[in-house]
Design a protein around this motif. Structure first.
Motif, mmCIF file in Angstrom:
data_model
loop_
_atom_site.group_PDB
_atom_site.id
_atom_site.type_symbol
_atom_site.label_atom_id
_atom_site.label_comp_id
_atom_site.label_asym_id
_atom_site.label_seq_id
_atom_site.Cartn_x
_atom_site.Cartn_y
_atom_site.Cartn_z
ATOM 1 N N ALA A 126 0.823 -1.216 0.000
ATOM 2 C CA ALA A 126 0.000 0.000 0.000
ATOM 3 C C ALA A 126 0.854 1.262 0.000
ATOM 4 N N ASN A 127 1.885 1.304 0.824
ATOM 5 C CA ASN A 127 2.773 2.472 0.912
ATOM 6 C C ASN A 127 4.005 2.108 1.731
ATOM 7 N N ASP A 128 5.025 2.932 1.602
ATOM 8 C CA ASP A 128 6.216 2.752 2.423
ATOM 9 C C ASP A 128 5.911 3.231 3.838
ATOM 10 N N VAL A 129 6.680 2.725 4.797
ATOM 11 C CA VAL A 129 6.580 3.171 6.182
ATOM 12 C C VAL A 129 7.974 3.572 6.628
ATOM 13 N N TRP A 130 8.083 4.812 7.112
ATOM 14 C CA TRP A 130 9.365 5.342 7.551
ATOM 15 C C TRP A 130 9.484 5.223 9.062
ATOM 16 N N PRO A 143 3.558 6.650 8.069
ATOM 17 C CA PRO A 143 3.149 6.185 6.743
ATOM 18 C C PRO A 143 3.560 7.222 5.690
ATOM 19 N N ALA A 144 4.229 6.789 4.670
ATOM 20 C CA ALA A 144 4.679 7.703 3.605
ATOM 21 C C ALA A 144 3.538 7.882 2.603
ATOM 22 N N ILE A 145 2.546 8.657 3.018
ATOM 23 C CA ILE A 145 1.382 8.930 2.180
ATOM 24 C C ILE A 145 1.224 10.434 2.026
ATOM 25 N N LYS A 146 0.535 10.859 0.977
ATOM 26 C CA LYS A 146 0.408 12.286 0.652
ATOM 27 C C LYS A 146 -0.192 13.113 1.776
ATOM 28 N N SER A 147 -1.128 12.558 2.528
ATOM 29 C CA SER A 147 -1.753 13.344 3.589
ATOM 30 C C SER A 147 -0.827 13.555 4.796
ATOM 31 N N VAL A 148 0.237 12.784 4.906
ATOM 32 C CA VAL A 148 1.182 12.930 6.015
ATOM 33 C C VAL A 148 2.475 13.607 5.546
#
Length: 176
Positions: A126-130, A143-148
């Motif tokens: 789903a997405n990368d996690v940093w 969570p490496a997502i646009k909203s964060v």
């Protein structure tokens, strides 16, 4: 300053009798390596070698390198790390190498609050996690997502985020 040459993978063995090598790729997919016509044996780009062909084979890549035409020559390359020239990668916009993100400072957008530095990155479908490690050693998963993740500047060494409520131990978001 970003390094001009990055690790691409390690030669882990030979393939067949005509000098092909098996490369364990250190990138998202083995297909990524197919775009390179030249690779390097050192991190400064001094020792280059032309790639005659590259084909994914499961989770490895079979490479045919210029001048490596026997099993003995291929065997002599075992355990060598291959490098790529950064400018040859042509990454899509808003895409970075993990190596460039590691060590970036993570800040709250619009404030001077610093949460820590990126110490690890896990890749998920789903997405990368940093993993962000604070100065006191606490680790927080982002969570490496646009909203964060609001903005990323790997050359300046920082990432701006909009921390959602409860993301960090203080249980507060900046909006409160």
């Amino acid at each position: 300053m970003l390094k001009p040459y990055l690790e691409l993978g390690q030669i882990v063995g030979t393939h067949g009798v005509k000098g092909e090598v098996r490369l364990n790729p250190w990138c998202d997919t083995p297909q990524f390596i197919k775009k390179f016509k030249t690779v390097y044996f050192d991190e400064n780009g001094n020792e280059k070698i032309a790639v005659k062909s590259a084909r994914p084979h499961g989770n490895i890549v079979i490479l045919s390198l210029d001048g490596v035409d026997t099993m003995e020559k291929a065997q002599s390359l075992r355990n060598k790390v291959l490098y790529m020239k950064r400018e040859d990668a042509n990454l899509p916009e808003n895409t970075w190498f993990i190596e460039d993100l590691i060590g970036c400072e993570v800040r709250q957008t619009g404030t001077d609050k610093v949460y820590g530095k990126i110490s690890d990155i896990q890749k998920y479908p789903a997405n990368d996690v940093w993993t962000v490690k604070s100065d006191d050693g606490r680790e927080t998963l982002i969570p490496a997502i646009k909203s964060v993740v609001i903005s990323t500047d790997v050359e300046a060494g920082f990432v701006e985020i909009d921390a959602i409520k409860g993301l960090f131990d203080d249980g507060e978001s900046v909006e409160e």
